[in-house]
Scaffold this motif. Structure first.
Motif, mmCIF file in Angstrom:
data_model
loop_
_atom_site.group_PDB
_atom_site.id
_atom_site.type_symbol
_atom_site.label_atom_id
_atom_site.label_comp_id
_atom_site.label_asym_id
_atom_site.label_seq_id
_atom_site.Cartn_x
_atom_site.Cartn_y
_atom_site.Cartn_z
ATOM 1 N N ILE A 1 0.939 -1.091 0.103
ATOM 2 C CA ILE A 1 -0.077 0.166 0.228
ATOM 3 C C ILE A 1 1.089 1.475 -0.069
ATOM 4 N N LYS A 2 1.104 2.543 -0.653
ATOM 5 C CA LYS A 2 1.543 3.119 -1.518
ATOM 6 C C LYS A 2 1.145 4.060 0.027
ATOM 7 N N HIS A 3 2.224 4.590 0.614
ATOM 8 C CA HIS A 3 1.594 5.738 1.536
ATOM 9 C C HIS A 3 3.437 6.692 1.692
ATOM 10 N N LYS A 4 3.425 8.146 2.633
ATOM 11 C CA LYS A 4 4.491 8.810 2.840
ATOM 12 C C LYS A 4 4.816 7.633 3.850
ATOM 13 N N PRO A 5 5.814 8.106 4.365
ATOM 14 C CA PRO A 5 7.123 7.547 5.756
ATOM 15 C C PRO A 5 6.004 7.604 6.614
ATOM 16 N N GLU A 6 5.941 6.656 7.892
ATOM 17 C CA GLU A 6 5.862 6.489 9.369
ATOM 18 C C GLU A 6 6.604 5.865 10.082
ATOM 19 N N ILE A 7 7.434 7.093 11.086
ATOM 20 C CA ILE A 7 8.476 6.564 11.277
ATOM 21 C C ILE A 7 8.118 6.382 14.054
ATOM 22 N N GLU A 8 8.430 5.431 14.269
ATOM 23 C CA GLU A 8 7.978 4.637 15.569
ATOM 24 C C GLU A 8 9.607 4.949 15.976
ATOM 25 N N VAL A 9 10.240 5.650 17.043
ATOM 26 C CA VAL A 9 11.223 5.818 17.945
ATOM 27 C C VAL A 9 11.005 4.739 19.279
ATOM 28 N N LYS A 10 12.198 4.120 18.853
ATOM 29 C CA LYS A 10 12.149 3.304 20.431
ATOM 30 C C LYS A 10 12.255 3.545 21.093
ATOM 31 N N LYS A 11 13.468 4.258 21.505
ATOM 32 C CA LYS A 11 13.326 5.553 22.932
ATOM 33 C C LYS A 11 14.008 6.989 22.396
ATOM 34 N N ASN A 12 13.043 8.294 22.777
ATOM 35 C CA ASN A 12 13.324 9.328 21.817
ATOM 36 C C ASN A 12 14.331 10.356 22.823
ATOM 37 N N TRP A 13 14.160 9.565 23.837
ATOM 38 C CA TRP A 13 15.606 10.156 24.648
ATOM 39 C C TRP A 13 17.144 9.542 24.816
ATOM 40 N N VAL A 14 18.319 9.475 24.778
ATOM 41 C CA VAL A 14 19.416 8.460 25.197
ATOM 42 C C VAL A 14 20.417 8.877 26.272
ATOM 43 N N HIS A 15 20.594 8.272 27.120
ATOM 44 C CA HIS A 15 21.535 8.458 27.278
ATOM 45 C C HIS A 15 23.053 7.956 27.348
ATOM 46 N N ALA A 16 23.718 8.550 27.638
ATOM 47 C CA ALA A 16 25.350 8.315 27.026
ATOM 48 C C ALA A 16 25.745 9.291 27.836
ATOM 49 N N SER A 17 27.202 9.103 27.979
ATOM 50 C CA SER A 17 28.686 9.172 28.608
ATOM 51 C C SER A 17 29.892 9.760 27.572
ATOM 52 N N SER B 1 22.245 13.052 25.025
ATOM 53 C CA SER B 1 21.755 13.504 26.388
ATOM 54 C C SER B 1 23.081 12.647 28.180
ATOM 55 N N GLY B 2 24.104 13.594 28.317
ATOM 56 C CA GLY B 2 24.455 12.869 28.901
ATOM 57 C C GLY B 2 23.190 13.136 30.703
#
Length: 483
Positions: A210-226, A302-303
């Motif tokens: 079925i032709k359609h424009k993209p849809e996005i699913e984000v697993k985590k919209n905030w990622v912790h890193a150091s 983000s940290g």
């Protein structure tokens, strides 16, 4: 004496018997339908009554003469033989042998000729092919989907449908499916299954796109890193035609290097940052585009610590106290926690929030930081809800999910035990000042057993127990709502 109904039934019976006799007149055999399998041998009877005059017997199929007792030299079709008793033998039957066979017996006048019809039904497993033949179907969002499967086999196959590993619940079995492409979730592989009780079922597949424009699913919209560790941002893109995915940072396309790598596996797209730097912190844009449109999703790197998680081991420790246990993922040491709580009344207006600032009490270096905290001075048999924020060198974390808790004696019908719910979306800012005291000090005007604070807006709250150590603080609590 027969009734009118009895006479009617008798007439119907006599008429039916007359028709049956007429159909078999001149024959000892009766019309027969032989159901058989491939490579079997079938014998169709044609036993003519003996009237003293020999009868000439011919066998026909679809107007084609198969055998003639009056012409013994007639060349018969392959696999067909006429026996001395005029029966027709068909050996090694094939599916194409299915059909009607007519036995015709002829005598001189005044008898004339009579006929009898037999049939062969060669049963064979089903076969099936899809419509469209390519097995692929592409439609635009909102258009009608029309797909089908054509099956062959004897007995006539029954067709059912499956999609995504489950049977489609239809009112009846049908070879054709028609529906509207209202959502891209209807995309995928459709399998028709043909069964007729002979051999194994046959299947055919149709891949619907079925032709359609993209849809996005984000697993985590905030990622912790150091700094110094590896970070990964993930987004899942669903689109047809396939979308092109690029990553953006500070309104510019990310320059991919050996340290910052873009990775794609099917619909999963990742941005991998090796040896994270503080300059990498910020909001990243996962942008997907095809000929039908463009979609964006924001992921923040983000940290600051991950939101705290309350443990199930949290429990009431008395009529007016509760023990909280939580964990926080943070690569940097936790400096302090902020604990918010308020009385909860089911179905009614909630009270104002109270906030406490709690020292970390630990110099542990990540990634997991655990804390235990006893809150005393609560009202008996009362329901509350609370949440935690954590601060490390990079700032305050987002709030944890709400914890629903109660002191001993709370009404059972309202007490669901430990429950964690989504925290309010309002921004939470630290508003508590905490000063260590050099010695034990007693204060009046604390949180009363009735569950309400005294009239003053700023009060001291003492005797906060962290883990197994009792620490005394002077706490100035400012009561206020989220801002």
């Amino acid at each position: 004496m027969f009734s009118k109904i009895s006479w009617t039934l008798a007439i119907i019976f006599v008429a039916a018997a007359a028709i049956q006799v007429a159909g078999h007149r001149g024959f000892k055999s009766v019309p027969t339908t032989v159901k058989t399998f491939e490579n079997d041998t079938v014998l169709l009877p044609c036993h003519v009554e003996n009237s003293g005059t020999p009868a000439r017997v011919r066998w026909w199929r679809d107007g084609v003469l198969l055998a003639d007792s009056g012409e013994p030299t007639l060349l018969l079709p392959a696999r067909i033989k006429m026996r001395e008793n005029n029966s027709l033998e068909v050996s090694y039957v094939k599916p194409e042998d299915t059909g009607e066979y007519v036995c015709q017996a002829s005598r001189p006048a005044p008898w004339g000729h009579v006929t009898q019809v037999h049939a062969i039904e060669v049963m064979y497993p089903p076969s099936v092919h899809p419509v469209p033949e390519s097995g692929e179907l592409e439609v635009a969002m909102g258009d009608e989907v029309d797909m089908a499967c054509v099956a062959k086999g004897i007995p006539t196959p029954i067709i059912s449908w499956r999609s995504k590993g489950e049977d489609l619940l239809l009112r009846d079995d049908r070879p054709r499916l028609r529906f509207h492409a209202d959502t891209h979730d209807l995309s995928g592989r459709y399998t028709c299954v043909a069964t007729n009780g002979v051999g194994q079922p046959a299947t055919a597949t149709i891949d619907l796109r079925i032709k359609h424009k993209p849809e996005i699913e984000v697993k985590k919209n905030w990622v912790h890193a150091s700094p110094g560790i590896r970070a990964q941002l993930d987004c899942k893109v669903i689109a047809w035609p396939d979308a092109k995915v690029e990553w953006y940072f500070k309104d510019e396309k990310v320059p991919y290097t050996s340290r910052i790598v873009k990775h794609t596996a099917g619909s999963d797209h990742s941005l991998i940052i090796r040896n994270t730097r503080t300059t990498d912190y910020g909001e990243y844009l996962c942008r997907a585009s095809n000929v039908l449109g463009i979609r964006d999703a924001v992921i923040e790197l983000s940290g600051v610590a991950n939101p705290a998680t309350f443990k199930k081991e949290s429990h009431s420790i008395g009529k007016t106290a509760y023990n909280f246990i939580w964990e926080v993922d943070s690569y940097s040491p936790i400096i302090e926690y902020q604990f918010w709580f308020r009385q909860f009344v089911r179905g009614g207006a909630r009270s104002e929030w109270y906030k406490l600032l709690i020292p970390s009490g630990s110099n542990a270096i990540g990634p997991v930081h655990a804390r235990s905290f006893n809150l005393t001075g609560l009202a008996e048999a009362t329901h509350y809800e609370g949440l935690i924020l954590s601060r490390n060198r990079y700032g305050w974390s987002r709030p944890s999910r709400l914890l629903r808790f109660s002191t001993e004696g709370a009404p059972a019908e309202d007490d669901d035990g430990l429950r964690v719910e989504a925290a309010p979306e309002q921004k939470i800012m630290p508003v508590v000042e905490l000063e260590p005291m050099s010695q034990h000090s007693q204060h009046s005007g604390g949180y009363t057993s009735s569950g309400s604070w005294p009239a003053s807006r700023t009060r001291e709250f003492c005797f906060i127990q962290l883990s197994d150590v009792l620490v005394i603080f002077t706490v100035r609590i400012v009561v206020g709502r989220y801002r």
